[in-house]
Design a protein around this motif. Structure first.
Motif, mmCIF file in Angstrom:
data_model
loop_
_atom_site.group_PDB
_atom_site.id
_atom_site.type_symbol
_atom_site.label_atom_id
_atom_site.label_comp_id
_atom_site.label_asym_id
_atom_site.label_seq_id
_atom_site.Cartn_x
_atom_site.Cartn_y
_atom_site.Cartn_z
ATOM 1 N N ASP A 237 6.871 -6.203 0.436
ATOM 2 C CA ASP A 237 7.728 -5.636 -0.602
ATOM 3 C C ASP A 237 6.974 -4.608 -1.449
ATOM 4 O OD1 ASP A 237 10.280 -5.648 -2.131
ATOM 5 O OD2 ASP A 237 9.013 -6.435 -3.735
ATOM 6 N N ALA A 238 5.727 -4.915 -1.796
ATOM 7 C CA ALA A 238 4.932 -3.984 -2.598
ATOM 8 C C ALA A 238 4.674 -2.684 -1.834
ATOM 9 C CB ALA A 238 3.604 -4.637 -2.982
ATOM 10 N N GLU A 239 4.395 -2.784 -0.533
ATOM 11 C CA GLU A 239 4.139 -1.590 0.275
ATOM 12 C C GLU A 239 5.406 -0.756 0.429
ATOM 13 O OE1 GLU A 239 1.439 0.778 2.703
ATOM 14 O OE2 GLU A 239 1.235 -0.730 1.120
ATOM 15 N N ARG A 240 6.535 -1.426 0.644
ATOM 16 C CA ARG A 240 7.804 -0.714 0.786
ATOM 17 C C ARG A 240 8.151 0.059 -0.495
ATOM 18 N NH1 ARG A 240 11.880 -2.250 4.309
ATOM 19 N NH2 ARG A 240 13.360 -2.439 2.577
ATOM 20 N N LYS A 241 7.894 -0.527 -1.645
ATOM 21 C CA LYS A 241 8.179 0.149 -2.911
ATOM 22 C C LYS A 241 7.326 1.402 -3.080
ATOM 23 C CE LYS A 241 9.851 -3.841 -5.536
ATOM 24 N NZ LYS A 241 9.559 -4.806 -6.636
ATOM 25 N N LEU A 242 6.038 1.300 -2.719
ATOM 26 C CA LEU A 242 5.160 2.470 -2.822
ATOM 27 C C LEU A 242 5.635 3.584 -1.897
ATOM 28 C CD1 LEU A 242 1.628 0.776 -2.952
ATOM 29 C CD2 LEU A 242 2.844 1.879 -4.827
ATOM 30 N N GLY B 163 4.016 6.139 6.820
ATOM 31 C CA GLY B 163 3.318 5.513 7.933
ATOM 32 C C GLY B 163 4.005 5.866 9.248
ATOM 33 N N LYS B 164 3.656 5.184 10.305
ATOM 34 C CA LYS B 164 4.189 5.504 11.627
ATOM 35 C C LYS B 164 5.419 4.691 11.997
ATOM 36 C CE LYS B 164 -0.263 7.046 13.501
ATOM 37 N NZ LYS B 164 -1.283 6.859 14.566
#
Length: 206
Positions: free
Chosen positions: A123-128, A137-138
């Protein structure tokens, strides 16, 4: 008074100069975790964990809805709903992590594994990414995190008895594994592993 002080100081100095002989301990040795080691008790040990997870893995793959579905199901295998009600002190992740890793290797694409314990990280990565702080990303963007079709649940229970005369302790341990349908609640697969152990002197589990 000075003489007493001198005598006390000399005695302290002599005691500090004495050589302390340390008894040599037992050297560290590697032990095959799938076999009974030199330290053993009546609780759940490494050979039990390896044996039960291997058996459960084979049983789950033999269930058509899990191991032979036309579309590979999304499964969640973690310790969230795997409860320890036994008298054995145990890190439940030791069992569920080994089951998940072994099952993913053996399934070879017949199941898809959802890391629900990584939900906050994802979730944190998706928000960034959505905020443009980092690139996409790929992997293609997903509308939402992957949902689970089935999730592991289960319970560890035990029954203890002790002979007050001999000091012998016996423990019966039962471990139940179940996979539940996350829409209907139906239990699509169940597995059970049990054993009994007896010992005069039990060990401390940490």
């Amino acid at each position: 008074m000075r003489r007493l002080t001198f005598v006390a100081a000399a005695a302290l100095l002599l005691s500090a100069c004495q050589t302390v002989q340390n008894t040599a301990g037992t050297p560290t040795t590697y032990v095959d975790p799938s076999t009974l080691g030199p330290v053993k008790g009546v609780g759940i040990e490494s050979q039990d964990i390896i044996s039960m997870t291997d058996q459960m893995m084979r049983d789950m793959l033999a269930e058509p809805r899990l191991g032979n579905a036309a579309t590979p199901p999304n499964v969640i295998i973690d310790a969230e709903y795997f409860v320890n009600e036994s008298s054995s002190r145990l890190n439940r992740n030791t069992i569920t992590d080994r089951l998940r890793v072994g099952l993913q290797r053996a399934a070879q694409g017949r199941m898809q594994f959802v890391g629900r314990h990584y939900a906050n990280m994802v979730d944190a990565e998706r928000k960034l990414k959505r905020q443009g702080v980092i690139d996409q990303g790929k992997n293609p963007a997903a509308a939402a995190q992957k949902g689970g079709d089935y999730r592991l649940g289960g319970r560890i229970t035990s029954l203890d008895s002790r002979d007050s005369k001999s000091g012998m302790t016996q423990r019966y341990t039962q471990i139940v594994f179940e996979m539940a349908d996350l829409e209907s609640g139906e239990i699509v697969w169940s597995g059970i592993y049990d054993f009994a152990k007896a010992a005069t002197d039990d060990v401390i589990y940490r």
